[in-house]
Design a protein around this motif. Structure first.
Motif, short mmCIF file in Angstrom:
data_model
loop_
_atom_site.label_atom_id
_atom_site.label_comp_id
_atom_site.label_asym_id
_atom_site.label_seq_id
_atom_site.Cartn_x
_atom_site.Cartn_y
_atom_site.Cartn_z
N GLY A 84 -3.40 -2.38 -5.22
CA GLY A 84 -2.71 -3.19 -4.21
C GLY A 84 -1.20 -3.14 -4.32
O GLY A 84 -0.51 -2.74 -3.37
N PRO A 85 -0.64 -3.53 -5.48
CA PRO A 85 0.82 -3.53 -5.60
C PRO A 85 1.44 -2.13 -5.50
O PRO A 85 2.46 -1.95 -4.83
N LEU A 86 0.86 -1.14 -6.16
CA LEU A 86 1.43 0.20 -6.12
C LEU A 86 1.40 0.79 -4.71
O LEU A 86 2.37 1.42 -4.28
N SER A 87 0.29 0.58 -4.00
CA SER A 87 0.20 1.08 -2.64
C SER A 87 1.24 0.40 -1.75
O SER A 87 1.89 1.04 -0.93
N HIS A 88 1.41 -0.91 -1.92
CA HIS A 88 2.40 -1.64 -1.13
C HIS A 88 3.80 -1.03 -1.31
O HIS A 88 4.46 -0.71 -0.33
N PHE A 89 4.21 -0.87 -2.55
CA PHE A 89 5.57 -0.37 -2.79
C PHE A 89 5.71 1.12 -2.48
O PHE A 89 6.76 1.56 -2.03
N PHE A 90 4.65 1.89 -2.67
CA PHE A 90 4.72 3.31 -2.34
C PHE A 90 4.90 3.49 -0.83
O PHE A 90 5.72 4.29 -0.39
N TYR A 91 4.15 2.76 -0.03
CA TYR A 91 4.27 2.92 1.43
C TYR A 91 5.59 2.37 1.94
O TYR A 91 6.15 2.89 2.90
N LEU A 92 6.14 1.34 1.31
CA LEU A 92 7.49 0.89 1.67
C LEU A 92 8.51 1.99 1.36
O LEU A 92 9.40 2.28 2.18
N PHE A 93 8.38 2.58 0.17
CA PHE A 93 9.27 3.68 -0.22
C PHE A 93 9.15 4.84 0.77
O PHE A 93 10.14 5.42 1.21
N MET A 94 7.93 5.18 1.13
CA MET A 94 7.70 6.31 2.01
C MET A 94 8.29 6.05 3.41
O MET A 94 8.81 6.95 4.04
N TRP A 97 12.01 6.63 2.94
CA TRP A 97 12.34 8.02 2.59
C TRP A 97 12.02 8.97 3.73
O TRP A 97 12.77 9.93 3.96
N VAL A 98 10.92 8.77 4.43
CA VAL A 98 10.53 9.59 5.56
C VAL A 98 10.33 8.67 6.76
O VAL A 98 9.22 8.20 7.01
N PRO A 99 11.41 8.39 7.51
CA PRO A 99 11.29 7.49 8.65
C PRO A 99 10.34 8.06 9.71
O PRO A 99 10.22 9.28 9.84
N PRO A 100 9.68 7.20 10.48
CA PRO A 100 8.72 7.67 11.48
C PRO A 100 9.32 8.61 12.52
O PRO A 100 8.63 9.47 13.05
N GLU A 101 10.60 8.44 12.80
CA GLU A 101 11.23 9.28 13.83
C GLU A 101 11.69 10.64 13.29
O GLU A 101 12.15 11.49 14.05
N SER A 165 -2.85 7.82 8.74
CA SER A 165 -3.17 6.48 9.18
C SER A 165 -3.51 6.43 10.66
O SER A 165 -2.88 7.09 11.48
N LEU A 166 -4.51 5.64 11.00
CA LEU A 166 -4.87 5.41 12.39
C LEU A 166 -3.95 4.37 13.02
O LEU A 166 -3.86 4.28 14.23
N PHE A 167 -3.27 3.59 12.20
CA PHE A 167 -2.41 2.54 12.70
C PHE A 167 -0.96 3.00 12.63
O PHE A 167 -0.59 3.80 11.78
N PRO A 168 -0.11 2.47 13.51
CA PRO A 168 1.29 2.88 13.50
C PRO A 168 2.01 2.40 12.25
O PRO A 168 1.55 1.47 11.59
N PRO A 169 3.14 3.03 11.90
CA PRO A 169 3.91 2.60 10.72
C PRO A 169 4.32 1.13 10.85
O PRO A 169 4.48 0.62 11.94
N CYS A 170 4.48 0.49 9.73
CA CYS A 170 4.91 -0.91 9.62
C CYS A 170 3.83 -1.88 10.10
O CYS A 170 4.06 -3.08 10.14
N ASN A 171 2.66 -1.39 10.47
CA ASN A 171 1.60 -2.28 10.89
C ASN A 171 0.83 -2.72 9.65
O ASN A 171 0.40 -1.90 8.86
N ASN A 172 0.64 -4.02 9.50
CA ASN A 172 -0.04 -4.54 8.32
C ASN A 172 -1.49 -4.12 8.23
O ASN A 172 -2.07 -4.16 7.17
#
Length: 197
Positions: A84-94, A97-101, A165-172
């Motif tokens: 849980g915690p590692l995935s949370h911070f990894f996806y924030l980092f990603m 680092w690689v913005p959706p646009e 991901s099937l859901f858009p970025p920043c979607n919980n």
């Protein structure tokens, strides 16, 4: 007439229950993102291990195999404190680092996830699980070098059914999707293999 109206209200309440539960879950994700994701991952990891053991036990001819109650507990600990915690911070980092646009953002994120995060996460999984099972870290790390002997856990961390991901970025809801497909489904899929669960 009053009992019928009461029954209709009760049925409407049951129908609305999943919507209310999802709304509450999303509210908790906003207020306590890391804790909510840790609890979700811990619960789903434990549930996946328990269901895999149950399916494996039913497939046995004599049915004499007992459920390992320590298995779901180990997976709950790993899910709560690591996944849980590692995935949370990894996806924030990603996301930073690689913005959706960015050009080829989905491909870059997939490569970053599969080539950087997954191998490190796999190593951590085997080291922590080996420790939780009473072994030493070296035995857990050795399983990473021998994935054909590692069993279904290697498959569960290496072969997520939905890498993009099937859901858009920043979607919980994306975390919930990743947790279900990464923690729960592989246990169920690997339960039929030798050594699964």
């Amino acid at each position: 007439m009053a009992p019928a109206a009461s029954r209709l209200r009760a049925e409407a309440g049951l129908v609305a229950l999943p919507q209310r539960a999802l709304a509450q879950y999303l509210r908790l994700l906003q207020l306590y993102p890391v804790l909510t994701k840790a609890a979700t991952s811990g619960i789903l990891s434990a549930l996946g291990n328990f269901l895999a053991q149950t399916i494996k036990k039913r497939k046995k001819e004599n049915g004499s195999q007992r459920l390992d109650v320590g298995g779901p507990l180990r997976y709950a600990i790993y899910g709560f404190f690591f996944t849980g915690p590692l995935s949370h911070f990894f996806y924030l980092f990603m996301e930073r680092w690689v913005p959706p646009e960015a050009p080829w953002a989905a491909v870059k994120r997939l490569l970053l996830d599969r080539l950087l995060f997954a191998p490190a996460f796999l190593l951590l999984f085997f080291v922590v699980m080996s420790f939780l099972e009473g072994g030493d870290a070296a035995a857990g790390a050795a399983k990473v070098r021998l994935p054909h002997r590692a069993g279904p856990q290697a498959a569960s961390l290496h072969q997520r059914p939905f890498p993009i991901s099937l859901f858009p970025p920043c979607n919980n809801l994306r975390f919930l999707e990743v947790t279900v497909t990464g923690d729960l489904c592989p246990h169920l899929l690997s339960s039929g293999r030798a050594g699964g669960g």
